[in-house]
Design an enzyme around this catalytic site. Structure first.
Site, PDB file in Angstrom:
ATOM      1  N   ASP A  14       0.864  -1.172   0.000  1.00  0.00           N
ATOM      2  CA  ASP A  14       0.000   0.000   0.000  1.00  0.00           C
ATOM      3  C   ASP A  14       0.913   1.239   0.000  1.00  0.00           C
ATOM      4  O   ASP A  14       2.021   1.192   0.554  1.00  0.00           O
ATOM      5  CB  ASP A  14      -0.867  -0.035   1.264  1.00  0.00           C
ATOM      6  N   THR A  18       1.528   3.693   4.300  1.00  0.00           N
ATOM      7  CA  THR A  18       2.358   2.508   4.536  1.00  0.00           C
ATOM      8  C   THR A  18       3.801   2.756   4.092  1.00  0.00           C
ATOM      9  O   THR A  18       4.723   2.720   4.896  1.00  0.00           O
ATOM     10  CB  THR A  18       1.763   1.285   3.808  1.00  0.00           C
ATOM     11  N   ARG A  45      -7.017  14.114   5.517  1.00  0.00           N
ATOM     12  CA  ARG A  45      -6.811  12.673   5.289  1.00  0.00           C
ATOM     13  C   ARG A  45      -8.078  11.871   5.648  1.00  0.00           C
ATOM     14  O   ARG A  45      -8.469  10.957   4.928  1.00  0.00           O
ATOM     15  CB  ARG A  45      -5.607  12.196   6.108  1.00  0.00           C
ATOM     16  N   SER A 120      -2.389   0.541  -5.002  1.00  0.00           N
ATOM     17  CA  SER A 120      -2.855   1.759  -4.342  1.00  0.00           C
ATOM     18  C   SER A 120      -4.135   2.322  -4.939  1.00  0.00           C
ATOM     19  O   SER A 120      -4.470   2.097  -6.103  1.00  0.00           O
ATOM     20  CB  SER A 120      -1.750   2.809  -4.448  1.00  0.00           C
ATOM     21  N   ASN A 121      -4.792   3.128  -4.107  1.00  0.00           N
ATOM     22  CA  ASN A 121      -5.923   3.947  -4.541  1.00  0.00           C
ATOM     23  C   ASN A 121      -5.489   4.999  -5.563  1.00  0.00           C
ATOM     24  O   ASN A 121      -6.309   5.518  -6.313  1.00  0.00           O
ATOM     25  CB  ASN A 121      -6.504   4.700  -3.334  1.00  0.00           C
ATOM     26  N   LYS A 153     -10.314   0.862  -2.435  1.00  0.00           N
ATOM     27  CA  LYS A 153     -10.162  -0.069  -1.319  1.00  0.00           C
ATOM     28  C   LYS A 153     -11.211   0.280  -0.253  1.00  0.00           C
ATOM     29  O   LYS A 153     -11.421   1.468  -0.009  1.00  0.00           O
ATOM     30  CB  LYS A 153      -8.774   0.063  -0.693  1.00  0.00           C
ATOM     31  N   SER A 177       0.324  -3.471   4.504  1.00  0.00           N
ATOM     32  CA  SER A 177      -0.423  -2.225   4.682  1.00  0.00           C
ATOM     33  C   SER A 177      -0.499  -1.825   6.149  1.00  0.00           C
ATOM     34  O   SER A 177      -0.555  -2.677   7.038  1.00  0.00           O
ATOM     35  CB  SER A 177      -1.848  -2.370   4.122  1.00  0.00           C
ATOM     36  N   ASN A 179      -2.962   0.380   6.766  1.00  0.00           N
ATOM     37  CA  ASN A 179      -4.360   0.821   6.798  1.00  0.00           C
ATOM     38  C   ASN A 179      -5.271  -0.348   7.171  1.00  0.00           C
ATOM     39  O   ASN A 179      -5.366  -1.332   6.431  1.00  0.00           O
ATOM     40  CB  ASN A 179      -4.766   1.398   5.435  1.00  0.00           C
ATOM     41  N   PHE A 181      -8.446  -0.735   7.068  1.00  0.00           N
ATOM     42  CA  PHE A 181      -9.505  -1.074   6.105  1.00  0.00           C
ATOM     43  C   PHE A 181      -8.946  -1.880   4.935  1.00  0.00           C
ATOM     44  O   PHE A 181      -9.656  -2.698   4.326  1.00  0.00           O
ATOM     45  CB  PHE A 181     -10.225   0.196   5.607  1.00  0.00           C
ATOM     46  N   ASP A 182      -7.671  -1.687   4.626  1.00  0.00           N
ATOM     47  CA  ASP A 182      -7.001  -2.398   3.536  1.00  0.00           C
ATOM     48  C   ASP A 182      -6.723  -3.838   3.966  1.00  0.00           C
ATOM     49  O   ASP A 182      -6.954  -4.794   3.200  1.00  0.00           O
ATOM     50  CB  ASP A 182      -5.698  -1.647   3.224  1.00  0.00           C
TER      51      ASP A 182
END
Ligand code: LAC
Length: 251
Positions: A14, A18, A45, A120-121, A153, A177, A179, A181-182
């Site tokens: 990520d 990350t 963010r 990645s997003n 994601k 990651s 994150n 949620f990831d």
């Protein structure tokens, strides 16, 4: 590419949060809006991710730069600040020059015998800027952007895209990651997951207490640095990327 004999055939990282520190926009925000950089960094963010989820769920996809711009405009507007179009663009460009976490480069070098990717997003142009500015684009074989499936994601669509792009089954792919949620989305899809827990729950808890002054950074940390309490458990947890090569060797 991978001659390690490991069950893990590709390691995908990520980007935002990350490999790269999203908190590093504070400098340009503070220089532009003195005395407000701290809380603007956090609202921006938080809103950026919230807008990614809203747009994904509403089937109203716009790429991550647009989402990042919209989130900044919202953040400034809610606290009574304005930025013209060119100033807004200059601030959004801070996402192209985020600081690389200090544990990232040595870890990527240590893992250079493996097939490494970014997942990645960010859209490809945004990721290219980010990786080039940090001087690390040459370290990755694959740069996978969710833009190809017009969802963010943790939509299952994006994890399927990662596996399809790599042409590997989910359990041969390790997502790294920070994150939550990831980790949640990837783990539900069946990928192997390595969670980078730079701030442990024990350390976080020390920041809270009846006598402590709680600011936006602490609130951000409770929301975005911890494991989601939704049942998904990462395959490995490391406190620094530097611990990753050894952790992967045992997978
Ligand atoms: C990314 C978001 C999750 O890099 O920060 O995909």
């Amino acid at each position: 590419m991978d001659n390690t004999g490991s069950a893990i055939k590709a390691v995908i990282f990520d980007a935002y949060g990350t490999l790269f520190d999203t908190q590093s926009v504070i400098g340009v925000l503070e220089a532009t809006f003195p005395g407000r950089g701290g809380y603007l960094t956090q609202i921006w963010r938080l809103k950026q991710l919230e807008y990614s989820w809203l747009r994904s769920l509403s089937d109203d996809y716009q790429d991550f730069r647009v989402v990042t711009r919209e989130a900044l405009r919202y953040s400034l507007g809610t606290v009574g600040l304005e930025a013209g179009a060119s100033q807004l663009e200059r601030l959004v460009a801070a996402y192209d020059r985020l600081a690389l976490f200090s544990d990232a480069f040595p870890t990527l070098q240590a893992l250079s015998g493996r097939r490494l990717g970014v997942f990645s997003n960010g859209k490809h142009d945004m990721l290219a800027e980010l990786l080039n500015n940090a001087g690390i684009s040459g370290l990755f074989v694959d740069v996978i952007s969710v833009d190809a499936v017009r969802a963010f994601k943790p939509s299952p669509l994006v994890y399927r895209l990662a596996c399809d792009t790599l042409q590997l089954p989910p359990d041969c792919v390790l997502l790294v990651s920070s994150n939550g949620f990831d980790i949640y989305g990837a783990s539900r899809f069946g990928l192997k997951t390595a969670r980078v827990e730079r701030l442990t729950t024990t350390e976080l808890r020390k920041q809270f207490g009846p006598e402590k002054l709680i600011g936006p950074a602490e609130i951000f940390r409770t929301l975005r640095t911890q494991l989601e309490d939704l049942g998904a458990v990462p395959d490995v947890t490391v406190n620094s990327l530097l611990e990753l090569p050894e952790a992967i060797a045992s997978m």
